[in-house]
Design a protein around this motif. Sequence first.
Motif, PDB file in Angstrom:
ATOM      1  N   SER A   1       0.657  -0.059  -3.039  1.00 44.81           N
ATOM      2  CA  SER A   1      -0.478   0.823  -2.783  1.00 44.81           C
ATOM      3  C   SER A   1      -1.759   0.046  -3.027  1.00 44.81           C
ATOM      4  CB  SER A   1      -0.419   2.077  -3.673  1.00 44.81           C
ATOM      5  OG  SER A   1      -0.415   1.716  -5.045  1.00 44.81           O
ATOM      6  N   GLY A   2      -2.801   0.499  -2.338  1.00 40.68           N
ATOM      7  CA  GLY A   2      -4.093  -0.155  -2.491  1.00 40.68           C
ATOM      8  C   GLY A   2      -4.911  -0.009  -1.230  1.00 40.68           C
ATOM      9  N   PRO A   3      -6.163  -0.476  -1.278  1.00 43.39           N
ATOM     10  CA  PRO A   3      -7.046  -0.351  -0.120  1.00 43.39           C
ATOM     11  C   PRO A   3      -6.532  -1.119   1.088  1.00 43.39           C
ATOM     12  CG  PRO A   3      -8.264  -0.970  -2.104  1.00 43.39           C
ATOM     13  CD  PRO A   3      -6.818  -1.094  -2.430  1.00 43.39           C
ATOM     14  N   GLY A   4      -6.728  -0.558   2.237  1.00 43.11           N
ATOM     15  CA  GLY A   4      -6.311  -1.217   3.468  1.00 43.11           C
ATOM     16  C   GLY A   4      -7.396  -2.090   4.069  1.00 43.11           C
TER      17      GLY A   4
ATOM     18  N   THR B   1      -1.180  -2.534  -6.087  1.00 44.85           N
ATOM     19  CA  THR B   1      -0.245  -2.093  -7.117  1.00 44.85           C
ATOM     20  C   THR B   1       1.143  -1.981  -6.509  1.00 44.85           C
ATOM     21  OG1 THR B   1      -1.935  -0.843  -8.306  1.00 44.85           O
ATOM     22  CG2 THR B   1       0.363  -0.192  -8.673  1.00 44.85           C
ATOM     23  N   CYS B   2       2.139  -2.399  -7.255  1.00 41.15           N
ATOM     24  CA  CYS B   2       3.523  -2.188  -6.873  1.00 41.15           C
ATOM     25  C   CYS B   2       4.181  -1.299  -7.924  1.00 41.15           C
ATOM     26  CB  CYS B   2       4.279  -3.504  -6.772  1.00 41.15           C
ATOM     27  SG  CYS B   2       5.991  -3.305  -6.205  1.00 41.15           S
ATOM     28  N   SER B   3       4.596  -0.129  -7.502  1.00 37.74           N
ATOM     29  CA  SER B   3       5.261   0.815  -8.399  1.00 37.74           C
ATOM     30  C   SER B   3       6.764   0.690  -8.204  1.00 37.74           C
ATOM     31  CB  SER B   3       4.803   2.236  -8.094  1.00 37.74           C
ATOM     32  OG  SER B   3       3.408   2.355  -8.275  1.00 37.74           O
ATOM     33  N   VAL B   4       7.471   0.523  -9.309  1.00 32.90           N
ATOM     34  CA  VAL B   4       8.911   0.271  -9.261  1.00 32.90           C
ATOM     35  C   VAL B   4       9.649   1.439  -9.895  1.00 32.90           C
ATOM     36  CG1 VAL B   4      10.769  -1.292  -9.944  1.00 32.90           C
ATOM     37  CG2 VAL B   4       8.499  -2.210  -9.409  1.00 32.90           C
ATOM     38  N   THR B   5      10.671   1.912  -9.227  1.00 36.35           N
ATOM     39  CA  THR B   5      11.556   2.928  -9.799  1.00 36.35           C
ATOM     40  C   THR B   5      12.989   2.435  -9.731  1.00 36.35           C
ATOM     41  OG1 THR B   5      11.736   4.064  -7.672  1.00 36.35           O
ATOM     42  CG2 THR B   5      10.032   4.850  -9.184  1.00 36.35           C
TER      43      THR B   5
ATOM     44  N   VAL C   1      -3.363  -5.176   4.761  1.00 36.49           N
ATOM     45  CA  VAL C   1      -4.712  -5.339   4.227  1.00 36.49           C
ATOM     46  C   VAL C   1      -5.515  -6.153   5.229  1.00 36.49           C
ATOM     47  CG1 VAL C   1      -6.144  -6.219   2.368  1.00 36.49           C
ATOM     48  CG2 VAL C   1      -3.898  -5.228   1.851  1.00 36.49           C
ATOM     49  N   THR C   2      -6.600  -5.571   5.670  1.00 37.00           N
ATOM     50  CA  THR C   2      -7.498  -6.236   6.606  1.00 37.00           C
ATOM     51  C   THR C   2      -8.761  -6.643   5.869  1.00 37.00           C
ATOM     52  OG1 THR C   2      -6.637  -4.908   8.444  1.00 37.00           O
ATOM     53  CG2 THR C   2      -8.768  -5.991   8.764  1.00 37.00           C
TER      54      THR C   2
END
Lengths: 114, 107
Positions: free
Chosen positions: A7-10, A21-25, A110-111
């Motif tokens: 997740s984060g700005p594009g 951010t990388c969220s891990v489950t 991401v651009t």
Amino acid sequence: EVQLQESGPGLVKPSQSLSLTCSVTGYSITSNYWGWIRKFPGNKMEWMGYISYSGSTSYNPSLKSRISITRDTSKNQFFLQLNSVTTEDTATYYCARGRWFAYWGQGTLVTVSS
Amino acid sequence: DVQMTQSLSYLAASPGESVSISCKASKSISNYLAWYQQKPGEAYKLLIYSGSTLQSGTPSRFSGSGSGTDFTLTIRSLEPEDFGLYYCQQYYEKPLTFGSGTKLEIK
């Protein structure tokens, strides 16, 4: 099941910092290695670096001092910061587990553009 | 850095055929090689690691061979769902590096 989600700005402006951010489950980031990989337009892939189970980091020398990977073990997340971005940093960014990558996120585009 | 070369950027084959995708390392990497498949809109899928070990869930029609500098991914009896981009990756030394990819199209 191990799952990763970026997740984060594009969109990021040139000279600014890119933060993801990388969220891990399904698996603790206090085990194994957790890294960032990017895919440029044209399909070239670049390993950017990883943070280990102990919190030590290793980075691709091509990124010199622009990159930082950190983590928050309480949230089971790890982060990418890339400073002083240029249009050449436009890519799809992936987080992944390991040194060979059995688990990947879906990727986030991401651009870098003004 | 270890350069990984996939000499074929594009490959087209019909269902039922067998195909081989090659990957060459610029120095010996023992068997520290992985193969991945990527399809549009899907996460990368690890197919093979350690040069020839099938990842859990990888169909048995996939196989990997090679050691040192030359490696091959073989897909026997192609299925329509095998289309996609295939990459090799070395993890013998850092920085970890990838091949340039081979796009497999099913005729």
